[in-house]
Motif scaffolding. Structure first.
Motif, PDB file in Angstrom:
ATOM      1  N   MET A 147      24.452  34.638  39.321  1.00 38.02           N
ATOM      2  CA  MET A 147      25.860  34.946  39.296  1.00 38.02           C
ATOM      3  C   MET A 147      26.298  35.281  40.707  1.00 38.02           C
ATOM      4  SD  MET A 147      27.340  37.748  36.736  1.00 38.02           S
ATOM      5  CE  MET A 147      28.545  38.914  37.165  1.00 38.02           C
ATOM      6  N   SER A 148      26.693  34.277  41.436  1.00 38.47           N
ATOM      7  CA  SER A 148      27.189  34.562  42.761  1.00 38.47           C
ATOM      8  C   SER A 148      28.490  35.341  42.666  1.00 38.47           C
ATOM      9  CB  SER A 148      27.366  33.281  43.563  1.00 38.47           C
ATOM     10  OG  SER A 148      28.371  32.503  42.994  1.00 38.47           O
ATOM     11  N   ASP A 149      28.921  35.582  41.427  1.00 41.25           N
ATOM     12  CA  ASP A 149      30.089  36.419  41.172  1.00 41.25           C
ATOM     13  C   ASP A 149      29.711  37.889  41.257  1.00 41.25           C
ATOM     14  OD1 ASP A 149      32.171  34.355  39.735  1.00 41.25           O
ATOM     15  OD2 ASP A 149      30.105  33.901  39.233  1.00 41.25           O
ATOM     16  N   THR A 150      28.541  38.192  41.792  1.00 44.53           N
ATOM     17  CA  THR A 150      28.136  39.582  41.917  1.00 44.53           C
ATOM     18  C   THR A 150      28.845  40.256  43.077  1.00 44.53           C
ATOM     19  OG1 THR A 150      26.215  38.926  43.204  1.00 44.53           O
ATOM     20  CG2 THR A 150      25.877  39.303  40.847  1.00 44.53           C
ATOM     21  N   ALA A 151      29.755  39.535  43.687  1.00 44.61           N
ATOM     22  CA  ALA A 151      30.563  40.120  44.740  1.00 44.61           C
ATOM     23  C   ALA A 151      31.321  41.313  44.165  1.00 44.61           C
ATOM     24  CB  ALA A 151      31.536  39.077  45.281  1.00 44.61           C
ATOM     25  N   PRO A 152      31.676  42.261  45.011  1.00 42.14           N
ATOM     26  CA  PRO A 152      32.352  43.465  44.512  1.00 42.14           C
ATOM     27  C   PRO A 152      33.597  43.185  43.674  1.00 42.14           C
ATOM     28  CG  PRO A 152      31.786  43.707  46.828  1.00 42.14           C
ATOM     29  CD  PRO A 152      31.453  42.287  46.426  1.00 42.14           C
ATOM     30  N   ASP A 153      34.246  42.038  43.885  1.00 46.94           N
ATOM     31  CA  ASP A 153      35.458  41.754  43.120  1.00 46.94           C
ATOM     32  C   ASP A 153      35.154  41.256  41.712  1.00 46.94           C
ATOM     33  OD1 ASP A 153      36.407  38.478  44.415  1.00 46.94           O
ATOM     34  OD2 ASP A 153      34.465  39.345  44.019  1.00 46.94           O
ATOM     35  N   ALA A 154      33.888  41.031  41.362  1.00 42.67           N
ATOM     36  CA  ALA A 154      33.540  40.595  40.012  1.00 42.67           C
ATOM     37  C   ALA A 154      33.690  41.739  39.017  1.00 42.67           C
ATOM     38  CB  ALA A 154      32.125  40.042  39.978  1.00 42.67           C
ATOM     39  N   ALA A 155      33.420  42.952  39.430  1.00 43.70           N
ATOM     40  CA  ALA A 155      33.501  44.103  38.534  1.00 43.70           C
ATOM     41  C   ALA A 155      34.921  44.324  37.998  1.00 43.70           C
ATOM     42  CB  ALA A 155      32.962  45.352  39.209  1.00 43.70           C
ATOM     43  N   PRO A 156      35.953  44.305  38.823  1.00 43.94           N
ATOM     44  CA  PRO A 156      37.306  44.499  38.281  1.00 43.94           C
ATOM     45  C   PRO A 156      37.683  43.426  37.252  1.00 43.94           C
ATOM     46  CG  PRO A 156      37.341  44.810  40.643  1.00 43.94           C
ATOM     47  CD  PRO A 156      35.973  44.277  40.291  1.00 43.94           C
ATOM     48  N   GLU A 157      37.224  42.185  37.468  1.00 50.10           N
ATOM     49  CA  GLU A 157      37.507  41.116  36.511  1.00 50.10           C
ATOM     50  C   GLU A 157      36.857  41.438  35.164  1.00 50.10           C
ATOM     51  OE1 GLU A 157      36.057  36.606  35.645  1.00 50.10           O
ATOM     52  OE2 GLU A 157      36.409  37.137  37.739  1.00 50.10           O
ATOM     53  N   LEU A 158      35.619  41.894  35.208  1.00 47.89           N
ATOM     54  CA  LEU A 158      34.913  42.247  33.981  1.00 47.89           C
ATOM     55  C   LEU A 158      35.587  43.430  33.295  1.00 47.89           C
ATOM     56  CD1 LEU A 158      32.578  41.929  32.005  1.00 47.89           C
ATOM     57  CD2 LEU A 158      31.195  43.348  33.537  1.00 47.89           C
ATOM     58  N   ILE A 159      35.972  44.424  34.049  1.00 46.47           N
ATOM     59  CA  ILE A 159      36.640  45.592  33.483  1.00 46.47           C
ATOM     60  C   ILE A 159      37.945  45.188  32.824  1.00 46.47           C
ATOM     61  CG2 ILE A 159      37.782  47.773  34.068  1.00 46.47           C
ATOM     62  CD1 ILE A 159      35.533  48.137  36.181  1.00 46.47           C
ATOM     63  N   ASP A 160      38.710  44.306  33.461  1.00 49.41           N
ATOM     64  CA  ASP A 160      39.961  43.826  32.867  1.00 49.41           C
ATOM     65  C   ASP A 160      39.698  43.106  31.549  1.00 49.41           C
ATOM     66  OD1 ASP A 160      41.432  44.861  34.964  1.00 49.41           O
ATOM     67  OD2 ASP A 160      41.629  42.932  36.009  1.00 49.41           O
ATOM     68  N   ARG A 161      38.655  42.278  31.525  1.00 48.12           N
ATOM     69  CA  ARG A 161      38.314  41.559  30.284  1.00 48.12           C
ATOM     70  C   ARG A 161      37.918  42.529  29.189  1.00 48.12           C
ATOM     71  NH1 ARG A 161      34.443  36.546  31.193  1.00 48.12           N
ATOM     72  NH2 ARG A 161      34.821  36.386  28.963  1.00 48.12           N
ATOM     73  N   LEU A 162      37.145  43.543  29.545  1.00 50.29           N
ATOM     74  CA  LEU A 162      36.723  44.533  28.552  1.00 50.29           C
ATOM     75  C   LEU A 162      37.920  45.310  28.007  1.00 50.29           C
ATOM     76  CD1 LEU A 162      33.483  45.852  30.265  1.00 50.29           C
ATOM     77  CD2 LEU A 162      33.635  44.462  28.179  1.00 50.29           C
ATOM     78  N   ARG A 163      38.859  45.629  28.869  1.00 57.98           N
ATOM     79  CA  ARG A 163      40.076  46.336  28.410  1.00 57.98           C
ATOM     80  C   ARG A 163      40.867  45.470  27.436  1.00 57.98           C
ATOM     81  NH1 ARG A 163      41.344  48.763  34.209  1.00 57.98           N
ATOM     82  NH2 ARG A 163      40.234  50.721  33.979  1.00 57.98           N
ATOM     83  N   LEU A 164      40.997  44.182  27.743  1.00 57.40           N
ATOM     84  CA  LEU A 164      41.709  43.278  26.838  1.00 57.40           C
ATOM     85  C   LEU A 164      41.004  43.191  25.485  1.00 57.40           C
ATOM     86  CD1 LEU A 164      42.684  40.345  29.222  1.00 57.40           C
ATOM     87  CD2 LEU A 164      44.224  41.965  28.101  1.00 57.40           C
ATOM     88  N   ILE A 165      39.693  43.135  25.523  1.00 55.10           N
ATOM     89  CA  ILE A 165      38.922  43.058  24.281  1.00 55.10           C
ATOM     90  C   ILE A 165      39.137  44.321  23.465  1.00 55.10           C
ATOM     91  CG2 ILE A 165      36.586  43.045  23.318  1.00 55.10           C
ATOM     92  CD1 ILE A 165      35.785  41.191  25.676  1.00 55.10           C
ATOM     93  N   GLU A 166      39.102  45.474  24.102  1.00 57.32           N
ATOM     94  CA  GLU A 166      39.261  46.748  23.391  1.00 57.32           C
ATOM     95  C   GLU A 166      40.625  46.885  22.722  1.00 57.32           C
ATOM     96  OE1 GLU A 166      37.278  49.366  22.654  1.00 57.32           O
ATOM     97  OE2 GLU A 166      35.603  48.219  23.422  1.00 57.32           O
ATOM     98  N   GLU A 167      41.618  46.172  23.210  1.00 54.84           N
ATOM     99  CA  GLU A 167      42.962  46.253  22.637  1.00 54.84           C
ATOM    100  C   GLU A 167      43.119  45.384  21.391  1.00 54.84           C
ATOM    101  OE1 GLU A 167      45.496  45.149  25.867  1.00 54.84           O
ATOM    102  OE2 GLU A 167      45.146  47.014  26.948  1.00 54.84           O
TER     103      GLU A 167
END
Length: 54
Positions: A1-21
């Motif tokens: 996952m070359s998406d391990t760049a620091p900006d990958a975490a906010p994307e994942l957090i946003d997806r998790l928030r959408l899922i929780e809703e």
């Protein structure tokens, strides 16, 4: 996952928030899909030879 760049975490957090809703039944499906995607990324990531050393 070359998406391990620091900006990958906010994307994942946003997806998790959408899922929780979402309603519970849809949430379960969304978490399962996210799990599958993350598992595929992990499996396709280059292995770290130093990680297998004790």
């Amino acid at each position: 996952m070359s998406d391990t760049a620091p900006d990958a975490a906010p994307e994942l957090i946003d997806r998790l928030r959408l899922i929780e809703e979402q309603p519970l039944d849809m949430r379960a499906q969304a978490f399962a899909a996210l799990h599958d995607e993350l598992a595929r990324r992990l499996e396709s990531a280059p292995s770290d030879p130093s990680a297998s050393r004790p």
